[in-house]
Design a protein around this motif. Structure first.
Motif, PDB file in Angstrom:
ATOM      1  N   LEU A   1       1.206  -0.995  -0.159  1.00 10.49           N
ATOM      2  CA  LEU A   1      -0.200   0.161   0.034  1.00 10.49           C
ATOM      3  C   LEU A   1       1.091   0.972  -0.150  1.00 10.49           C
ATOM      4  O   LEU A   1       2.130   1.050   0.705  1.00 10.49           O
ATOM      5  CB  LEU A   1      -1.082  -0.392   1.443  1.00 10.49           C
ATOM      6  CG  LEU A   1      -0.115  -0.060   3.093  1.00 10.49           C
ATOM      7  CD1 LEU A   1      -0.115   1.603   2.883  1.00 10.49           C
ATOM      8  CD2 LEU A   1      -1.280  -0.629   3.802  1.00 10.49           C
ATOM      9  N   GLY A   2       0.890   2.493  -0.636  1.00  9.85           N
ATOM     10  CA  GLY A   2       1.069   3.557  -0.161  1.00  9.85           C
ATOM     11  C   GLY A   2       0.307   4.689  -1.403  1.00  9.85           C
ATOM     12  O   GLY A   2      -0.703   4.795  -1.160  1.00  9.85           O
ATOM     13  N   TYR A   3       1.379   5.272  -1.920  1.00 10.60           N
ATOM     14  CA  TYR A   3       1.002   6.332  -2.756  1.00 10.60           C
ATOM     15  C   TYR A   3       1.314   7.011  -4.107  1.00 10.60           C
ATOM     16  O   TYR A   3       2.886   6.667  -3.945  1.00 10.60           O
ATOM     17  CB  TYR A   3       0.891   7.960  -1.697  1.00 10.60           C
ATOM     18  CG  TYR A   3       2.302   7.306  -1.573  1.00 10.60           C
ATOM     19  CD1 TYR A   3       2.666   9.015  -1.822  1.00 10.60           C
ATOM     20  CD2 TYR A   3       2.705   6.963  -0.451  1.00 10.60           C
ATOM     21  CE1 TYR A   3       4.205   9.679  -1.042  1.00 10.60           C
ATOM     22  CE2 TYR A   3       3.808   7.301   0.557  1.00 10.60           C
ATOM     23  CZ  TYR A   3       4.977   9.044   0.136  1.00 10.60           C
ATOM     24  OH  TYR A   3       5.468   9.323   0.767  1.00 10.60           O
ATOM     25  N   SER A   4       0.523   7.387  -5.256  1.00  9.16           N
ATOM     26  CA  SER A   4       1.450   8.086  -5.841  1.00  9.16           C
ATOM     27  C   SER A   4       1.324   9.581  -6.196  1.00  9.16           C
ATOM     28  O   SER A   4       0.302  10.068  -5.865  1.00  9.16           O
ATOM     29  CB  SER A   4       0.964   7.529  -6.907  1.00  9.16           C
ATOM     30  OG  SER A   4       1.193   7.856  -8.440  1.00  9.16           O
ATOM     31  N   TRP A   5       2.536  10.096  -6.088  1.00  6.98           N
ATOM     32  CA  TRP A   5       2.187  11.794  -6.398  1.00  6.98           C
ATOM     33  C   TRP A   5       1.927  12.181  -7.987  1.00  6.98           C
ATOM     34  O   TRP A   5       2.129  13.111  -8.371  1.00  6.98           O
ATOM     35  CB  TRP A   5       3.063  12.315  -6.413  1.00  6.98           C
ATOM     36  CG  TRP A   5       3.386  12.770  -4.807  1.00  6.98           C
ATOM     37  CD1 TRP A   5       2.252  11.877  -4.010  1.00  6.98           C
ATOM     38  CD2 TRP A   5       4.223  12.848  -4.016  1.00  6.98           C
ATOM     39  NE1 TRP A   5       2.379  12.775  -2.233  1.00  6.98           N
ATOM     40  CE2 TRP A   5       3.559  12.798  -1.978  1.00  6.98           C
ATOM     41  CE3 TRP A   5       4.906  12.884  -3.508  1.00  6.98           C
ATOM     42  CZ2 TRP A   5       4.586  13.281  -0.959  1.00  6.98           C
ATOM     43  CZ3 TRP A   5       6.296  13.730  -2.763  1.00  6.98           C
ATOM     44  CH2 TRP A   5       5.823  13.404  -1.130  1.00  6.98           C
ATOM     45  N   ARG A   6       2.034  10.906  -9.053  1.00  5.69           N
ATOM     46  CA  ARG A   6       1.576  11.306 -10.519  1.00  5.69           C
ATOM     47  C   ARG A   6       0.124  11.469 -10.643  1.00  5.69           C
ATOM     48  O   ARG A   6       0.048  11.319 -11.964  1.00  5.69           O
ATOM     49  CB  ARG A   6       2.610  10.080 -11.049  1.00  5.69           C
ATOM     50  CG  ARG A   6       3.706  10.585 -10.599  1.00  5.69           C
ATOM     51  CD  ARG A   6       4.708   9.194 -11.025  1.00  5.69           C
ATOM     52  NE  ARG A   6       5.858   9.535 -11.162  1.00  5.69           N
ATOM     53  CZ  ARG A   6       7.141   8.197 -11.274  1.00  5.69           C
ATOM     54  NH1 ARG A   6       6.400   6.702 -11.379  1.00  5.69           N
ATOM     55  NH2 ARG A   6       8.085   8.159 -11.039  1.00  5.69           N
ATOM     56  N   ARG A   7      -1.009  11.390 -10.048  1.00  6.19           N
ATOM     57  CA  ARG A   7      -2.292  12.006 -10.025  1.00  6.19           C
ATOM     58  C   ARG A   7      -2.583  10.443 -11.449  1.00  6.19           C
ATOM     59  O   ARG A   7      -2.819  10.309 -11.968  1.00  6.19           O
ATOM     60  CB  ARG A   7      -2.547  12.740 -11.061  1.00  6.19           C
ATOM     61  CG  ARG A   7      -2.290  14.137 -10.395  1.00  6.19           C
ATOM     62  CD  ARG A   7      -2.253  15.279 -10.618  1.00  6.19           C
ATOM     63  NE  ARG A   7      -1.754  16.670  -9.983  1.00  6.19           N
ATOM     64  CZ  ARG A   7      -2.477  17.530 -10.736  1.00  6.19           C
ATOM     65  NH1 ARG A   7      -2.487  17.699 -11.922  1.00  6.19           N
ATOM     66  NH2 ARG A   7      -1.934  18.629  -9.382  1.00  6.19           N
ATOM     67  N   SER A   8      -2.424   9.203 -10.570  1.00  4.89           N
ATOM     68  CA  SER A   8      -2.307   8.265 -11.229  1.00  4.89           C
ATOM     69  C   SER A   8      -2.561   6.949 -10.389  1.00  4.89           C
ATOM     70  O   SER A   8      -2.852   5.858 -11.633  1.00  4.89           O
ATOM     71  CB  SER A   8      -1.317   7.480 -11.768  1.00  4.89           C
ATOM     72  OG  SER A   8      -0.105   7.600 -10.612  1.00  4.89           O
ATOM     73  N   SER A   9      -3.111   6.837  -8.832  1.00  9.03           N
ATOM     74  CA  SER A   9      -3.622   5.762  -8.798  1.00  9.03           C
ATOM     75  C   SER A   9      -5.082   5.050  -9.215  1.00  9.03           C
ATOM     76  O   SER A   9      -4.992   3.825  -8.265  1.00  9.03           O
ATOM     77  CB  SER A   9      -3.670   5.772  -7.601  1.00  9.03           C
ATOM     78  OG  SER A   9      -3.785   6.088  -7.053  1.00  9.03           O
ATOM     79  N   HIS A  10      -6.157   5.933  -9.616  1.00  8.64           N
ATOM     80  CA  HIS A  10      -7.391   5.346 -10.855  1.00  8.64           C
ATOM     81  C   HIS A  10      -6.935   4.862 -11.532  1.00  8.64           C
ATOM     82  O   HIS A  10      -7.069   5.298 -12.381  1.00  8.64           O
ATOM     83  CB  HIS A  10      -8.035   6.548 -10.297  1.00  8.64           C
ATOM     84  CG  HIS A  10      -8.271   7.468  -8.852  1.00  8.64           C
ATOM     85  ND1 HIS A  10      -9.433   8.332  -8.448  1.00  8.64           N
ATOM     86  CD2 HIS A  10      -7.925   6.495  -7.558  1.00  8.64           C
ATOM     87  CE1 HIS A  10      -8.926   8.591  -7.565  1.00  8.64           C
ATOM     88  NE2 HIS A  10      -8.699   7.910  -6.620  1.00  8.64           N
ATOM     89  N   ALA A  11      -6.643   3.450 -11.815  1.00 14.38           N
ATOM     90  CA  ALA A  11      -6.034   2.669 -12.915  1.00 14.38           C
ATOM     91  C   ALA A  11      -6.349   1.116 -11.924  1.00 14.38           C
ATOM     92  O   ALA A  11      -5.778   1.004 -11.271  1.00 14.38           O
ATOM     93  CB  ALA A  11      -5.014   3.277 -13.304  1.00 14.38           C
TER      94      ALA A  11
END
Length: 311
Positions: free
Chosen positions: A94-104
């Protein structure tokens, strides 16, 4: 989830309402050095994504088009780039993306922005953890509460609020949870004194804390910063995660998830949730194709807990 050579991702090509969102077929990305490819099992949605999509946050977070969306994520590592030593194919993360990309369905993420998912976490909770949990941690840290102090929290039953309330309770704080009357029972069960918002809010807060309020955490909007100042709370103990301009005007704090975006905080919060010491309520889950419906529910501003996309 189907395994294909194509990924599916939420996109929008211009600022606007929910109608600008669509699902695009895109090549599955490949991880570069220091990155991993994650097959996404769950990805939370957040109010800030509405502000970015509508252009309301253009000055702070300008859009580039076509734009992806999303930062929260949880899933399974399916490929690893060079120089990644602490994650491998098959790991649940689990974690995070700072590229506006996780809704995929698939996303490439720097390995340092991921942690191993504790076994006790459901996919939905793991995928909703980052923004809400790290924002709550940062907000609580900003007001530095001591045991026995009284702290008021606006939007106390929302995605960040539910976690903030519980973090404060763990510190032995008297929490005043500002929310609708419908959330009073949940707030009491999680260590807070419920205070319904409305025209009598200032009076009701004063009645709930006759010896005064030591700190205020705003999770909703600028009117609450004005209220905190009017109540005479010291400005260095007033914190907001959303009202940046008002905070600048008043000289109050505005610390958010960015300041707490690291493996140490993420691991601490994941362990608190996995151990059962903190609960992350899941208000609803939606398939990727219904991303517009998910945001419609979020925009009503009455959900308790998090809304999660499940690709």
């Amino acid at each position: 989830m189907l395994h294909t050579e194509q990924a599916r991702a939420v996109r929008f090509d211009r600022y606007g309402g929910r109608d600008v969102l669509y699902i695009a077929e895109v090549p599955i990305p490949r991880p570069a050095a220091g990155e991993v490819l994650v097959e996404v099992r769950a990805a939370g949605i957040n109010p800030g994504e509405i502000g970015i999509r509508t252009g309301a946050m253009h000055e702070r977070y300008p859009g580039t088009f076509p734009s992806g969306q999303g930062s929260d994520l949880a899933g399974v590592v399916t490929a690893v780039g060079e120089d990644v030593t602490d994650l491998q194919v098959g790991d649940e993360v689990l974690g995070y993306s700072w590229r506006r990309s996780s809704h995929a369905t698939h996303v490439v993420v720097p390995a340092e922005q991921l942690i191993h998912k504790p076994g006790g976490l459901s996919w939905a909770v793991a995928g909703a953890l980052y923004v809400a949990a790290c924002s709550a941690w940062a907000a609580v840290d900003a007001v530095d509460p001591r045991p026995g102090e009284t702290v008021a929290v606006s939007a106390a039953a929302g995605g960040v609020g539910t976690i903030t309330v519980q973090l404060l309770a763990l510190r032995g704080v008297h929490v005043l949870g500002i929310a609708s009357a419908a959330n009073a029972g949940w707030l009491r069960d999680h260590g807070a004194t419920p205070v319904p918002y409305g025209e009598r809010l200032a009076e009701d807060l004063a009645a709930a804390a006759p010896e005064g309020i030591d700190a205020f955490i705003d999770l909703f909007g600028p009117d609450y910063l004005q209220l905190a100042v009017d109540l005479g709370i010291p400005r260095d103990r007033i914190e907001t995660i959303i009202s940046f301009e008002k905070a600048k005007e008043f000289g109050t704090k505005a610390v958010g998830s960015v300041e707490a975006s690291n493996r140490k905080v993420l691991t601490e919060m994941a362990e608190l949730v996995a151990s059962g010491r903190i609960e992350i309520p899941i208000a609803a889950t939606y398939p990727l194709d219904r991303v517009g419906d998910a945001f419609a529910e979020l925009e009503r501003r009455h959900t308790r807990g998090k809304i999660v996309l499940v690709p």
